[in-house]
Scaffold this motif. Structure first.
Motif, PDB file in Angstrom:
ATOM      1  N   SER A   1     -56.458  33.758  38.466  1.00 49.51           N
ATOM      2  CA  SER A   1     -56.179  32.332  38.389  1.00 49.51           C
ATOM      3  C   SER A   1     -55.060  32.000  37.417  1.00 49.51           C
ATOM      4  N   ASP A   2     -54.437  33.005  36.765  1.00 48.93           N
ATOM      5  CA  ASP A   2     -53.335  32.677  35.874  1.00 48.93           C
ATOM      6  C   ASP A   2     -52.138  32.117  36.656  1.00 48.93           C
ATOM      7  N   PHE A   3     -52.113  32.299  37.967  1.00 46.29           N
ATOM      8  CA  PHE A   3     -51.039  31.691  38.742  1.00 46.29           C
ATOM      9  C   PHE A   3     -51.123  30.165  38.691  1.00 46.29           C
ATOM     10  N   LEU A   4     -52.319  29.646  38.433  1.00 44.06           N
ATOM     11  CA  LEU A   4     -52.470  28.198  38.301  1.00 44.06           C
ATOM     12  C   LEU A   4     -51.790  27.700  37.024  1.00 44.06           C
TER      13      LEU A   4
ATOM     14  N   ALA B   1     -43.907  39.743  41.328  1.00 40.74           N
ATOM     15  CA  ALA B   1     -43.277  40.029  40.032  1.00 40.74           C
ATOM     16  C   ALA B   1     -42.898  38.718  39.355  1.00 40.74           C
ATOM     17  N   PRO B   2     -43.902  37.944  38.891  1.00 34.74           N
ATOM     18  CA  PRO B   2     -43.597  36.659  38.261  1.00 34.74           C
ATOM     19  C   PRO B   2     -42.755  36.834  36.998  1.00 34.74           C
ATOM     20  N   TRP B   3     -41.887  35.893  36.773  1.00 33.79           N
ATOM     21  CA  TRP B   3     -41.010  35.873  35.605  1.00 33.79           C
ATOM     22  C   TRP B   3     -41.857  35.929  34.337  1.00 33.79           C
ATOM     23  N   LYS B   4     -41.523  36.820  33.419  1.00 32.83           N
ATOM     24  CA  LYS B   4     -42.317  36.994  32.201  1.00 32.83           C
ATOM     25  C   LYS B   4     -42.357  35.732  31.345  1.00 32.83           C
ATOM     26  N   MET B   5     -41.321  34.902  31.468  1.00 32.33           N
ATOM     27  CA  MET B   5     -41.275  33.680  30.670  1.00 32.33           C
ATOM     28  C   MET B   5     -42.427  32.732  31.007  1.00 32.33           C
ATOM     29  N   TRP B   6     -42.972  32.841  32.252  1.00 33.31           N
ATOM     30  CA  TRP B   6     -44.101  31.966  32.610  1.00 33.31           C
ATOM     31  C   TRP B   6     -45.236  32.119  31.616  1.00 33.31           C
ATOM     32  N   ASN B   7     -45.530  33.364  31.224  1.00 31.16           N
ATOM     33  CA  ASN B   7     -46.644  33.607  30.312  1.00 31.16           C
ATOM     34  C   ASN B   7     -46.397  33.006  28.933  1.00 31.16           C
ATOM     35  N   ARG B   8     -45.136  32.867  28.551  1.00 31.20           N
ATOM     36  CA  ARG B   8     -44.812  32.270  27.258  1.00 31.20           C
ATOM     37  C   ARG B   8     -44.853  30.749  27.331  1.00 31.20           C
ATOM     38  N   LEU B   9     -44.480  30.208  28.491  1.00 33.15           N
ATOM     39  CA  LEU B   9     -44.430  28.757  28.635  1.00 33.15           C
ATOM     40  C   LEU B   9     -45.797  28.145  28.928  1.00 33.15           C
ATOM     41  N   ALA B  10     -46.650  28.883  29.620  1.00 37.15           N
ATOM     42  CA  ALA B  10     -47.926  28.332  30.065  1.00 37.15           C
ATOM     43  C   ALA B  10     -48.764  27.714  28.933  1.00 37.15           C
ATOM     44  N   PRO B  11     -48.900  28.372  27.765  1.00 36.84           N
ATOM     45  CA  PRO B  11     -49.712  27.766  26.699  1.00 36.84           C
ATOM     46  C   PRO B  11     -49.063  26.537  26.059  1.00 36.84           C
ATOM     47  N   LEU B  12     -47.816  26.247  26.413  1.00 40.19           N
ATOM     48  CA  LEU B  12     -47.085  25.151  25.777  1.00 40.19           C
ATOM     49  C   LEU B  12     -47.051  23.880  26.616  1.00 40.19           C
ATOM     50  N   THR B  13     -47.610  23.939  27.833  1.00 39.30           N
ATOM     51  CA  THR B  13     -47.409  22.834  28.776  1.00 39.30           C
ATOM     52  C   THR B  13     -47.984  21.510  28.266  1.00 39.30           C
TER      53      THR B  13
ATOM     54  N   ILE C   1     -46.611  20.614  50.060  1.00 36.48           N
ATOM     55  CA  ILE C   1     -46.101  21.062  48.761  1.00 36.48           C
ATOM     56  C   ILE C   1     -47.217  21.684  47.939  1.00 36.48           C
ATOM     57  N   ILE C   2     -48.366  21.030  47.903  1.00 35.61           N
ATOM     58  CA  ILE C   2     -49.504  21.537  47.124  1.00 35.61           C
ATOM     59  C   ILE C   2     -49.975  22.883  47.657  1.00 35.61           C
ATOM     60  N   LEU C   3     -50.159  22.963  48.968  1.00 33.93           N
ATOM     61  CA  LEU C   3     -50.626  24.220  49.557  1.00 33.93           C
ATOM     62  C   LEU C   3     -49.603  25.336  49.368  1.00 33.93           C
ATOM     63  N   SER C   4     -48.320  24.999  49.496  1.00 32.78           N
ATOM     64  CA  SER C   4     -47.278  26.017  49.329  1.00 32.78           C
ATOM     65  C   SER C   4     -47.226  26.528  47.899  1.00 32.78           C
ATOM     66  N   LEU C   5     -47.368  25.628  46.927  1.00 38.82           N
ATOM     67  CA  LEU C   5     -47.393  26.060  45.532  1.00 38.82           C
ATOM     68  C   LEU C   5     -48.575  26.979  45.257  1.00 38.82           C
ATOM     69  N   LEU C   6     -49.733  26.635  45.801  1.00 41.08           N
ATOM     70  CA  LEU C   6     -50.923  27.464  45.598  1.00 41.08           C
ATOM     71  C   LEU C   6     -50.751  28.843  46.241  1.00 41.08           C
ATOM     72  N   TRP C   7     -50.180  28.871  47.420  1.00 43.73           N
ATOM     73  CA  TRP C   7     -49.993  30.145  48.121  1.00 43.73           C
ATOM     74  C   TRP C   7     -48.900  30.995  47.482  1.00 43.73           C
ATOM     75  N   ARG C   8     -47.699  30.415  47.327  1.00 47.15           N
ATOM     76  CA  ARG C   8     -46.563  31.204  46.848  1.00 47.15           C
ATOM     77  C   ARG C   8     -46.763  31.674  45.411  1.00 47.15           C
TER      78      ARG C   8
ATOM     79  N   VAL D   1     -46.852  24.804  34.567  1.00 42.35           N
ATOM     80  CA  VAL D   1     -45.521  24.797  33.966  1.00 42.35           C
ATOM     81  C   VAL D   1     -44.550  24.046  34.877  1.00 42.35           C
ATOM     82  N   VAL D   2     -44.587  24.367  36.162  1.00 42.12           N
ATOM     83  CA  VAL D   2     -43.708  23.696  37.125  1.00 42.12           C
ATOM     84  C   VAL D   2     -43.964  22.190  37.134  1.00 42.12           C
ATOM     85  N   LEU D   3     -45.224  21.801  37.156  1.00 42.77           N
ATOM     86  CA  LEU D   3     -45.561  20.378  37.194  1.00 42.77           C
ATOM     87  C   LEU D   3     -45.107  19.656  35.927  1.00 42.77           C
ATOM     88  N   THR D   4     -45.243  20.303  34.780  1.00 36.73           N
ATOM     89  CA  THR D   4     -44.802  19.699  33.523  1.00 36.73           C
ATOM     90  C   THR D   4     -43.295  19.501  33.509  1.00 36.73           C
ATOM     91  N   ILE D   5     -42.560  20.496  33.992  1.00 36.76           N
ATOM     92  CA  ILE D   5     -41.103  20.364  34.088  1.00 36.76           C
ATOM     93  C   ILE D   5     -40.735  19.212  35.012  1.00 36.76           C
TER      94      ILE D   5
END
Length: 377
Positions: free
Chosen positions: A14-17, A308-320, A295-302, A22-26
């Motif tokens: 569930s870390d993909f959530l 190979a998610p961008w490593k920066m996601w893990n750094r940004l996620a706790p800051l949202t 859009i919602i379903l595509s975000l959940l799926w993709r 992060v995307v929604l906050t941006i």
């Protein structure tokens, strides 16, 4: 038709959530920047778009955002609510909600909200610090974007009451419900609810600090999130479910503006979307869910199947959450600082938007390191 589900693999975490958050906050930060430079909507500081085309493009960006991004925030919040409640118990859950939602509301309302107002509206007789101090001394309360935390606090309170009253009953959505027919039914409920609510409170108007006209999707998606938690439904969205709705979203997006053009809206003919008994209001109420769904379903799926998610996601996620809280004065401050270039609407949207996103997350990275901040942010 067989339900479109799959078994979870070890990689389907569930870390993909968190990456979606992060995307929604941006998008929230860019959304408010777009309004500042000419899109339709309310914000502390607004400049007129430099052309009809610029205004239309920024408004389209905001309209698409509005259709799904806050609703998806509520969907994710609802998804983690039962797990949090079951883990912490009633008293700890309530304390946690009050601390994590209530305290930021107060900090923003009495501190950052007035700062945003001061940055945008300081009279000639004041400078920004002195006018901010004047607003603080009154005192002035401005909830701004923290209406989301306020609404979530209300939703959480209702959830606690229902869990106590209906115990041991729990509502859950089975995996077999992931069908196109059920999704269509949900979208029709969403659209009808939006239309009916806007007869009472048109969009752009508030009741109790909340724009009730948008709450059909918020209530529905939060409820679905809660009901989807036990079966981990959001972690089951597959391509064959998401892709058809993504195409529907893409085809639906331009339809509102085609309808507006055919109705003469760009020539000055009234084209009311906010509320009341009119076909444009009906069209807009159903346009939103059909844009949002794909859009919602595509975000959940993709996001889930990304190998190979961008490593920066893990750094940004706790800051949202912290970035969300502090972004308003940053957007307004940068907009005020760059006011001499306001006539370049699209260019400034890109420049100020990117700068605001960066500054919000950088400031958030310092805030979360403060003593006790992790319990709140």
């Amino acid at each position: 038709m067989q339900p479109m589900v799959s078994k979870l693999t070890p990689q389907s975490r569930s870390d993909f959530l968190d990456r979606i958050r992060v995307v929604l906050t941006i998008l929230v930060i860019l959304h408010h920047t777009a309004i500042m430079y000419g899109a339709e909507g309310g914000w502390y500081l607004r400049y007129k778009a430099d052309s009809t085309l610029s205004g239309a493009l920024l408004t389209l960006f905001c309209a698409v955002n509005q259709s799904f991004f806050m609703g998806m925030f509520f969907l994710l919040a609802g998804y983690f609510t039962p797990r949090s409640f079951d883990t912490k118990g009633t008293q700890k859950f309530v304390f946690d909600r009050v601390l994590r939602l209530g305290l930021p509301i107060l900090v923003f309302g009495f501190l950052l909200g007035p700062l945003s107002i001061a940055l945008a509206e300081t009279p000639a007789a004041f400078n920004v610090p002195s006018f901010w101090w004047y607003l603080l001394s009154k005192p002035t309360f401005n909830i701004g974007p923290l209406w989301f935390a306020y609404a979530l606090l209300i939703f959480s309170a209702v959830y606690v009451v229902l869990r106590q009253v209906l115990r041991p009953f729990t509502w859950q959505i089975p995996l077999t419900s992931l069908r196109h027919s059920n999704i269509m039914l949900m979208l029709l409920m969403w659209g009808l609810g939006s239309f009916l609510l806007r007869l009472w409170v048109p969009t752009g108007q508030e009741r109790g600090l909340l724009q009730i006209g948008y709450f059909s999707s918020y209530i529905l998606l939060f409820s679905i999130g809660c009901a989807a938690a036990k079966t981990r439904l959001l972690e089951q969205i597959e391509k064959k479910l998401a892709l058809p709705w993504a195409w529907i979203s893409l085809l639906t997006i331009p339809s509102l503006f085609i309808y507006a053009a055919m109705s003469g809206a760009f020539k000055g003919v009234p084209f009311e979307l906010h509320g009341g008994w009119s076909w444009p209001v009906v069209f807009y109420a159903f346009w939103e869910p059909f844009v949002a769904c794909g859009i919602i379903l595509s975000l959940l799926w993709r996001s889930r199947v990304s190998t190979a998610p961008w490593k920066m996601w893990n750094r940004l996620a706790p800051l949202t959450y912290a970035a969300f809280i502090v972004h308003a004065p940053i957007v307004v401050g940068l907009g005020t600082w760059m006011t001499s270039w306001q006539q370049y609407s699209l260019a400034m949207f890109v420049l100020v938007g990117a700068s605001s996103v960066t500054a919000s997350f950088v400031l958030a990275s310092f805030l979360v390191k403060l003593p006790g901040a992790r319990k709140i942010l």
